[in-house]
Write a protein that holds these residues in place. Structure first.
Motif, PDB file in Angstrom:
ATOM      1  N   THR A 112     -17.627 -15.460   5.528  1.00 14.95           N
ATOM      2  CA  THR A 112     -16.559 -15.053   4.865  1.00 14.95           C
ATOM      3  C   THR A 112     -16.396 -13.663   4.860  1.00 14.95           C
ATOM      4  N   VAL A 113     -15.287 -13.244   5.212  1.00 15.19           N
ATOM      5  CA  VAL A 113     -14.437 -11.715   5.143  1.00 15.19           C
ATOM      6  C   VAL A 113     -13.927 -11.558   4.051  1.00 15.19           C
ATOM      7  N   LYS A 114     -14.309 -10.567   2.831  1.00 16.71           N
ATOM      8  CA  LYS A 114     -13.940 -10.186   1.823  1.00 16.71           C
ATOM      9  C   LYS A 114     -13.177  -8.793   2.077  1.00 16.71           C
ATOM     10  N   LEU A 115     -11.792  -9.093   2.161  1.00 14.42           N
ATOM     11  CA  LEU A 115     -10.870  -7.949   2.641  1.00 14.42           C
ATOM     12  C   LEU A 115     -10.196  -7.324   1.566  1.00 14.42           C
ATOM     13  N   GLN A 116     -10.632  -5.987   1.360  1.00 15.27           N
ATOM     14  CA  GLN A 116      -9.890  -5.206   0.332  1.00 15.27           C
ATOM     15  C   GLN A 116      -8.914  -4.474   1.112  1.00 15.27           C
ATOM     16  N   LEU A 117      -7.644  -4.411   0.735  1.00 14.22           N
ATOM     17  CA  LEU A 117      -6.457  -3.960   1.184  1.00 14.22           C
ATOM     18  C   LEU A 117      -5.708  -3.074   0.253  1.00 14.22           C
ATOM     19  N   ARG A 118      -5.116  -2.086   0.602  1.00 12.95           N
ATOM     20  CA  ARG A 118      -4.520  -1.141  -0.347  1.00 12.95           C
ATOM     21  C   ARG A 118      -2.899  -1.533  -0.456  1.00 12.95           C
ATOM     22  N   ARG A 119      -2.572  -1.487  -1.740  1.00 17.36           N
ATOM     23  CA  ARG A 119      -1.095  -1.375  -1.922  1.00 17.36           C
ATOM     24  C   ARG A 119      -0.435   0.181  -1.937  1.00 17.36           C
TER      25      ARG A 119
END
Ligand SMILES: [Zn+2]
Length: 171
Positions: free
Chosen positions: A67-74
């Protein structure tokens, strides 16, 4: 042999940690790019507004689920004439918007679903370390079929001849 290149799930994505759970599954925590491009005005922004998170099923490692836990910016769009206030990184090279698995897994789901169908595809995917339900496989196939239906109909069809036996009989 040492190498300077580091593995990444996609362009601009940095891996922060790789953890193996007690069940033997792998969790890859990764973070999106340091800046964003506004989809409306195409101006770059480094003004962070917040975070968004996505959990994506990725290809297995030695048969174990990943599982890739992807943290993306807003981001805030800082270009004044632009009407958009904020926008989120989409990471299109990794996964489609709102998808729950990476593009490379979705491609395998499409290929297996197309050749084997729902239930056999589910069993095969589980054996390969990618658990996915038969309903999801069928839903994926229907979505792809609908996308193909959206293409404009063919205007010109070419029909070519072929030989049953060269220089003797043609179809
Ligand atoms: Zn903008």
């Amino acid at each position: 042999m040492r190498t300077k290149s580091k593995w990444s799930p996609g362009p601009g994505i940095k891996v922060q940690s790789v953890i193996s759970s007690e069940q033997g599954d792998w969790v890859v925590s990764a973070c999106g790019p340091e800046s964003g491009i506004c989809p409306d005005c195409r101006h770059q922004s480094r003004s962070r507004h917040g975070w968004s998170y996505r959990n994506l099923q990725d290809l297995p490692i030695q048969g174990s689920a990943v599982t890739v836990k992807l943290q993306l910016r807003r981001w805030r769009c800082t270009y004044r004439p632009c009407g958009r206030q904020t926008f989120t990184d989409r990471a299109p090279a990794i996964a489609s918007p709102y998808a729950r698995r990476t593009t490379r897994v979705a491609e395998i789901v499409g290929l297996l679903g197309h050749s084997t169908g729902g239930r056999p595809g589910e069993r095969l995917m589980r054996r390969l370390g990618m658990s996915i339900s038969d309903d999801t496989i069928l839903r994926h196939l229907k979505r792809n079929a609908a996308r193909i239906d959206d293409d404009p109909p063919a205007r010109i069809v070419g029909i070519d001849d072929w030989s049953w036996r060269k220089s003797w009989r043609y179809g």
